[in-house]
Design a protein around this motif. Structure first.
Motif, PDB file in Angstrom:
ATOM      1  N   SER A 103      38.137 -13.546 -75.325  1.00  0.00           N
ATOM      2  CA  SER A 103      38.184 -12.767 -76.558  1.00  0.00           C
ATOM      3  C   SER A 103      38.645 -11.331 -76.351  1.00  0.00           C
ATOM      4  O   SER A 103      39.142 -10.710 -77.267  1.00  0.00           O
ATOM      5  N   MET A 104      38.486 -10.774 -75.134  1.00  0.00           N
ATOM      6  CA  MET A 104      38.796  -9.344 -74.990  1.00  0.00           C
ATOM      7  C   MET A 104      39.831  -9.047 -73.903  1.00  0.00           C
ATOM      8  O   MET A 104      40.423  -7.992 -73.892  1.00  0.00           O
ATOM      9  N   GLY A 105      40.005  -9.939 -72.946  1.00  0.00           N
ATOM     10  CA  GLY A 105      40.993  -9.694 -71.903  1.00  0.00           C
ATOM     11  C   GLY A 105      40.372  -9.335 -70.565  1.00  0.00           C
ATOM     12  O   GLY A 105      39.169  -9.116 -70.454  1.00  0.00           O
ATOM     13  N   GLU A 106      41.284  -9.257 -69.557  1.00  0.00           N
ATOM     14  CA  GLU A 106      40.841  -9.128 -68.176  1.00  0.00           C
ATOM     15  C   GLU A 106      40.037  -7.850 -67.910  1.00  0.00           C
ATOM     16  O   GLU A 106      39.022  -7.886 -67.229  1.00  0.00           O
ATOM     17  N   HIS A 107      40.521  -6.741 -68.490  1.00  0.00           N
ATOM     18  CA  HIS A 107      39.895  -5.458 -68.199  1.00  0.00           C
ATOM     19  C   HIS A 107      38.417  -5.461 -68.616  1.00  0.00           C
ATOM     20  O   HIS A 107      37.542  -5.077 -67.841  1.00  0.00           O
ATOM     21  N   GLU A 108      38.146  -5.911 -69.873  1.00  0.00           N
ATOM     22  CA  GLU A 108      36.775  -5.918 -70.380  1.00  0.00           C
ATOM     23  C   GLU A 108      35.902  -6.924 -69.614  1.00  0.00           C
ATOM     24  O   GLU A 108      34.701  -6.735 -69.494  1.00  0.00           O
ATOM     25  N   ALA A 109      36.538  -7.990 -69.092  1.00  0.00           N
ATOM     26  CA  ALA A 109      35.761  -9.030 -68.405  1.00  0.00           C
ATOM     27  C   ALA A 109      35.340  -8.591 -67.005  1.00  0.00           C
ATOM     28  O   ALA A 109      34.422  -9.154 -66.417  1.00  0.00           O
ATOM     29  N   MET A 110      36.028  -7.558 -66.486  1.00  0.00           N
ATOM     30  CA  MET A 110      35.764  -7.130 -65.111  1.00  0.00           C
ATOM     31  C   MET A 110      34.320  -6.701 -64.872  1.00  0.00           C
ATOM     32  O   MET A 110      33.791  -6.847 -63.784  1.00  0.00           O
TER      33      MET A 110
ATOM     34  N   ASP B 186      32.189  -9.125 -63.213  1.00  0.00           N
ATOM     35  CA  ASP B 186      32.361  -9.310 -61.766  1.00  0.00           C
ATOM     36  C   ASP B 186      31.389  -8.415 -61.010  1.00  0.00           C
ATOM     37  O   ASP B 186      30.786  -8.831 -60.022  1.00  0.00           O
ATOM     38  N   SER B 187      31.239  -7.168 -61.511  1.00  0.00           N
ATOM     39  CA  SER B 187      30.286  -6.258 -60.843  1.00  0.00           C
ATOM     40  C   SER B 187      28.874  -6.813 -60.965  1.00  0.00           C
ATOM     41  O   SER B 187      28.085  -6.745 -60.026  1.00  0.00           O
ATOM     42  N   HIS B 188      28.555  -7.372 -62.153  1.00  0.00           N
ATOM     43  CA  HIS B 188      27.207  -7.929 -62.333  1.00  0.00           C
ATOM     44  C   HIS B 188      26.975  -9.073 -61.349  1.00  0.00           C
ATOM     45  O   HIS B 188      25.928  -9.148 -60.700  1.00  0.00           O
ATOM     46  N   ALA B 189      27.970  -9.944 -61.217  1.00  0.00           N
ATOM     47  CA  ALA B 189      27.829 -11.091 -60.319  1.00  0.00           C
ATOM     48  C   ALA B 189      27.662 -10.601 -58.880  1.00  0.00           C
ATOM     49  O   ALA B 189      26.872 -11.144 -58.100  1.00  0.00           O
ATOM     50  N   MET B 190      28.396  -9.515 -58.553  1.00  0.00           N
ATOM     51  CA  MET B 190      28.353  -8.987 -57.190  1.00  0.00           C
ATOM     52  C   MET B 190      26.927  -8.536 -56.832  1.00  0.00           C
ATOM     53  O   MET B 190      26.437  -8.818 -55.747  1.00  0.00           O
ATOM     54  N   PHE B 191      26.257  -7.872 -57.768  1.00  0.00           N
ATOM     55  CA  PHE B 191      24.885  -7.432 -57.481  1.00  0.00           C
ATOM     56  C   PHE B 191      23.945  -8.619 -57.311  1.00  0.00           C
ATOM     57  O   PHE B 191      23.043  -8.590 -56.480  1.00  0.00           O
ATOM     58  N   LEU B 192      24.188  -9.661 -58.114  1.00  0.00           N
ATOM     59  CA  LEU B 192      23.311 -10.831 -57.996  1.00  0.00           C
ATOM     60  C   LEU B 192      23.473 -11.502 -56.632  1.00  0.00           C
ATOM     61  O   LEU B 192      22.544 -12.103 -56.106  1.00  0.00           O
ATOM     62  N   GLU B 193      24.698 -11.399 -56.086  1.00  0.00           N
ATOM     63  CA  GLU B 193      24.973 -12.026 -54.777  1.00  0.00           C
ATOM     64  C   GLU B 193      24.522 -11.134 -53.620  1.00  0.00           C
ATOM     65  O   GLU B 193      24.434 -11.582 -52.486  1.00  0.00           O
ATOM     66  N   ASP B 194      24.275  -9.841 -53.917  1.00  0.00           N
ATOM     67  CA  ASP B 194      24.026  -8.872 -52.850  1.00  0.00           C
ATOM     68  C   ASP B 194      22.678  -9.126 -52.167  1.00  0.00           C
ATOM     69  O   ASP B 194      21.625  -8.977 -52.780  1.00  0.00           O
ATOM     70  N   PRO B 195      22.707  -9.499 -50.860  1.00  0.00           N
ATOM     71  CA  PRO B 195      21.450  -9.841 -50.181  1.00  0.00           C
ATOM     72  C   PRO B 195      20.501  -8.647 -50.081  1.00  0.00           C
ATOM     73  O   PRO B 195      19.282  -8.823 -50.052  1.00  0.00           O
ATOM     74  N   GLU B 196      21.039  -7.435 -50.040  1.00  0.00           N
ATOM     75  CA  GLU B 196      20.161  -6.265 -49.910  1.00  0.00           C
ATOM     76  C   GLU B 196      19.317  -6.064 -51.171  1.00  0.00           C
ATOM     77  O   GLU B 196      18.123  -5.802 -51.109  1.00  0.00           O
ATOM     78  N   PHE B 197      19.985  -6.213 -52.335  1.00  0.00           N
ATOM     79  CA  PHE B 197      19.308  -6.030 -53.623  1.00  0.00           C
ATOM     80  C   PHE B 197      18.217  -7.097 -53.795  1.00  0.00           C
ATOM     81  O   PHE B 197      17.047  -6.790 -54.023  1.00  0.00           O
ATOM     82  N   ALA B 198      18.616  -8.360 -53.622  1.00  0.00           N
ATOM     83  CA  ALA B 198      17.641  -9.456 -53.774  1.00  0.00           C
ATOM     84  C   ALA B 198      16.563  -9.353 -52.692  1.00  0.00           C
ATOM     85  O   ALA B 198      15.372  -9.576 -52.957  1.00  0.00           O
ATOM     86  N   GLY B 199      16.989  -8.971 -51.456  1.00  0.00           N
ATOM     87  CA  GLY B 199      16.049  -8.870 -50.329  1.00  0.00           C
ATOM     88  C   GLY B 199      14.963  -7.848 -50.628  1.00  0.00           C
ATOM     89  O   GLY B 199      13.775  -8.077 -50.352  1.00  0.00           O
ATOM     90  N   ALA B 200      15.370  -6.709 -51.211  1.00  0.00           N
ATOM     91  CA  ALA B 200      14.394  -5.653 -51.493  1.00  0.00           C
ATOM     92  C   ALA B 200      13.374  -6.134 -52.531  1.00  0.00           C
ATOM     93  O   ALA B 200      12.186  -5.808 -52.449  1.00  0.00           O
ATOM     94  N   ILE B 201      13.843  -6.928 -53.498  1.00  0.00           N
ATOM     95  CA  ILE B 201      12.916  -7.436 -54.528  1.00  0.00           C
ATOM     96  C   ILE B 201      11.939  -8.440 -53.892  1.00  0.00           C
ATOM     97  O   ILE B 201      10.720  -8.377 -54.115  1.00  0.00           O
ATOM     98  N   MET B 202      12.491  -9.321 -53.052  1.00  0.00           N
ATOM     99  CA  MET B 202      11.606 -10.330 -52.437  1.00  0.00           C
ATOM    100  C   MET B 202      10.572  -9.657 -51.528  1.00  0.00           C
ATOM    101  O   MET B 202       9.426 -10.081 -51.445  1.00  0.00           O
ATOM    102  N   GLU B 203      11.032  -8.580 -50.870  1.00  0.00           N
ATOM    103  CA  GLU B 203      10.113  -7.849 -49.999  1.00  0.00           C
ATOM    104  C   GLU B 203       8.962  -7.248 -50.818  1.00  0.00           C
ATOM    105  O   GLU B 203       7.801  -7.288 -50.405  1.00  0.00           O
ATOM    106  N   ALA B 204       9.315  -6.693 -51.995  1.00  0.00           N
ATOM    107  CA  ALA B 204       8.278  -6.082 -52.847  1.00  0.00           C
ATOM    108  C   ALA B 204       7.301  -7.146 -53.348  1.00  0.00           C
ATOM    109  O   ALA B 204       6.127  -6.867 -53.562  1.00  0.00           O
TER     110      ALA B 204
END
Ligand code: PEP
Ligand code: MG
Length: 540
Positions: free
Chosen positions: A62-69, A72-90
């Motif tokens: 509906s909006m194009g590549e630029h708006e969809a980008m 990608d950043s959101h998915a990247m954080f979900l994949e980031d082991p450091e971010f998830a690791g810190a939550i699991m540690e807490a």
């Protein structure tokens, strides 16, 4: 029957889906079962991944590549082991429940990114906030999931924000209905841009409906019918078919162009708030963009868009409109539009307060980044700068000094721009219309913002449904100010357009043509109606 304000034309026969923002409440007490909390967290991350995948696909379509980008950043954080690791540690080490652990780690990373001195990294703070909240909503079972709507959904809400609408599936949502708002409130303007049938200002519709309830929305008359009987459905089906047929016939005017007897062109342009609104303008044969409300580029995020990000958006618009004029308005924040990252002290009268150009003069860096982006985009098309809420000559001179400073910077940096870029102003404050002759000497064009001009002239709040009967575009005081502005522009040899909702109001078209208005700018869905009315007038 429930009465509201007809905000966007069309007839919708469908079922209700209520849009509610549930508050996130986090339990701070220690967990009782760490293993269960960990499993819950992992499941929530998987769900979040799937949702982001769906949202990305939808945004791409509906909006194009630029708006969809952004997804990608959101998915990247979900994949980031450091971010998830810190939550699991807490969860494991500190004994926090999964939502509290996510909130804590989200806050840490958000602050970390927000304090970086690189624009790109600073913007990632907004992504962390979004992703973190998505995980928490999944953990708490709070659904904001509008990705799986049935056909013919009518969204019913207290009010709608731009981000509410961005996530909605245009193929499934056939109408919006809201409790509050008037014809010129921004949710109504957005519905017209998206060409979605809409009734606003119903008062209390959200308390009268339930999910799945059958509903008819009459966006022509501003009427709503709940659980209609078969006769009513048949009647409205007939009205809907007639409306669609007429809309098809109007396509005849798509490529029509008009001029006054003296040869002056009459342009019918479009108003947009985002790149995706361009479709409706192009499909209906708009002669350019008469108003790009850039504040929507700044809203619903945690940090201002960078110069580069803005440049890409303005350039895309200029390129897609291919040589036709693109009038881009500088930031108009304040009034009913706020930015979370630019808090304004509480004001008694926000519409009379630190708004638009007044706010930009207080935050010169923000203003300069936008001006630089606009200047750079002017190398790719007929980009024109428009200043909102101008009330006197000094404000124009101050803005022009900043524009000139930006030009000098770009020049020394070797960046391309149109040195002759036209600079115009909105006439939306009565004082501007009254001294229009003085202002006209300083600028290249006027565009009359009737949404505000009417409210300021008549002292009638544009958002207040209780006094909407007093909000009258045809009031002689308003017409006199419009005429003064057009005359002053022509006297000074510049053009005068109109980008308030009155430009798309058929009741006013003839009067405005008689006054010699040069350009009518409106939501894409009104362009064909106005072109048809102008065609009749010029042939007379
Ligand atoms: C207006 O005031 O008429 C206008 C076009 O600006 P906005 O509706 O964004 O205030
Ligand atoms: Mg305005």
């Amino acid at each position: 029957m429930i009465k509201g304000i007809a905000a966007s034309k069309g007839i919708a026969i469908g079922t209700v889906r209520i849009l509610k923002h549930q508050e996130i409440v986090i339990d701070p007490t220690p967990s009782t079962d760490r293993v269960e909390e960990l499993a819950g967290f992992k499941k929530a991350v998987e769900n979040a991944k799937a949702q982001i995948g769906v949202l990305k696909e939808k945004a791409l379509k509906s909006m194009g590549e630029h708006e969809a980008m952004v997804f990608d950043s959101h998915a990247m954080f979900l994949e980031d082991p450091e971010f998830a690791g810190a939550i699991m540690e807490a969860i494991e080490n500190d004994g926090l429940r999964a939502p509290a652990a996510t909130e804590q780690v989200k806050g840490f990373y958000k602050n970390l990114f927000a304090s970086m001195d690189n624009d790109y990294m600073r913007e990632r703070a907004a992504d962390i906030e979004d992703v973190g909240n998505r995980i928490i909503r999944n953990l708490l079972g709070i659904s904001d999931d509008f990705s799986d709507l049935p056909e013919n959904t009518v969204v019913v809400a207290h009010d709608l924000t731009p981000s509410d609408t961005a996530g909605l599936d245009r193929d499934k949502v056939i109408a919006f209905v809201t409790d509050i708002g008037g014809f010129t409130s921004h949710s109504a303007i957005m519905a017209r841009s998206l060409e979605i049938c809409s009734v606003v200002g119903t008062g209390n519709i959200t308390s009268l409906v339930a999910d799945g309830m059958p509903i008819i929305v009459d966006g022509l008359m501003g009427e709503i019918y709940l659980t209609p009987d078969t006769d009513t459905v048949a009647k409205y089906d007939g009205i809907k078919q007639a409306f669609l047929k007429k809309r098809e016939e109007m396509k005849h005017y798509k490529n029509s162009h008009f001029s006054y007897a003296d040869g002056r062109e009459i342009l019918v342009a479009g108003n947009i708030g985002s790149v995706k609104d361009l479709d409706a303008v192009l499909e209906n044969g708009g002669d350019g963009i008469g108003l790009f409300r850039t504040e929507f580029v700044f809203m619903d995020r945690d940090a201002a868009p960078t110069e580069e990000e803005q440049y890409q958006i303005y350039k895309t618009v200029a390129e897609r409109i291919a040589g036709k004029p693109v009038v881009i308005r500088t930031l108009d924040i304040g009034g009913d539009k706020q930015l979370s990252y630019l808090p304004i002290d509480a004001e008694m009268n926000p519409f009379l307060g630190l708004r638009a150009i007044r706010l930009c003069f207080k935050h010169v860096d923000l203003f300069k980044a936008q001006i630089r982006a606009l200047l750079r985009a002017s190398a790719h098309g007929d980009v024109q700068i428009m200043l909102p809420m101008i009330g006197n000559v000094n404000e124009i001179l101050e803005a022009k000094a900043i524009i000139n400073a930006c030009k000098a910077e770009l020049e020394s940096e070797g960046l391309a721009f149109n040195a002759e870029i036209p600079v115009g102003i909105m006439i939306e404050i009565p004082s501007a219309a009254i001294v229009a002759d003085q202002l006209a000497r300083e600028v290249d064009f006027f565009s009359i913002g009737t949404n505000d001009l009417i409210q300021y002239t008549l002292a009638v709040d544009r958002m207040n449904a209780n006094i909407s009967h007093l909000y009258d575009p045809m009031n002689p005081a308003v017409l006199r100010l419009i005429k003064m502005s057009i005359d002053a522009a022509h006297e000074a040899g510049i053009w005068c357009g109109m980008c308030g909702e009155m430009a798309g109001d058929l009741r006013a078209t003839e009067t405005l043509l008689e006054m010699g208005l040069d350009e009518f700018s409106m939501s894409g869905s009104s362009i064909l109606d106005i072109k048809a009315a102008i065609a009749i007038w010029v042939e007379k």
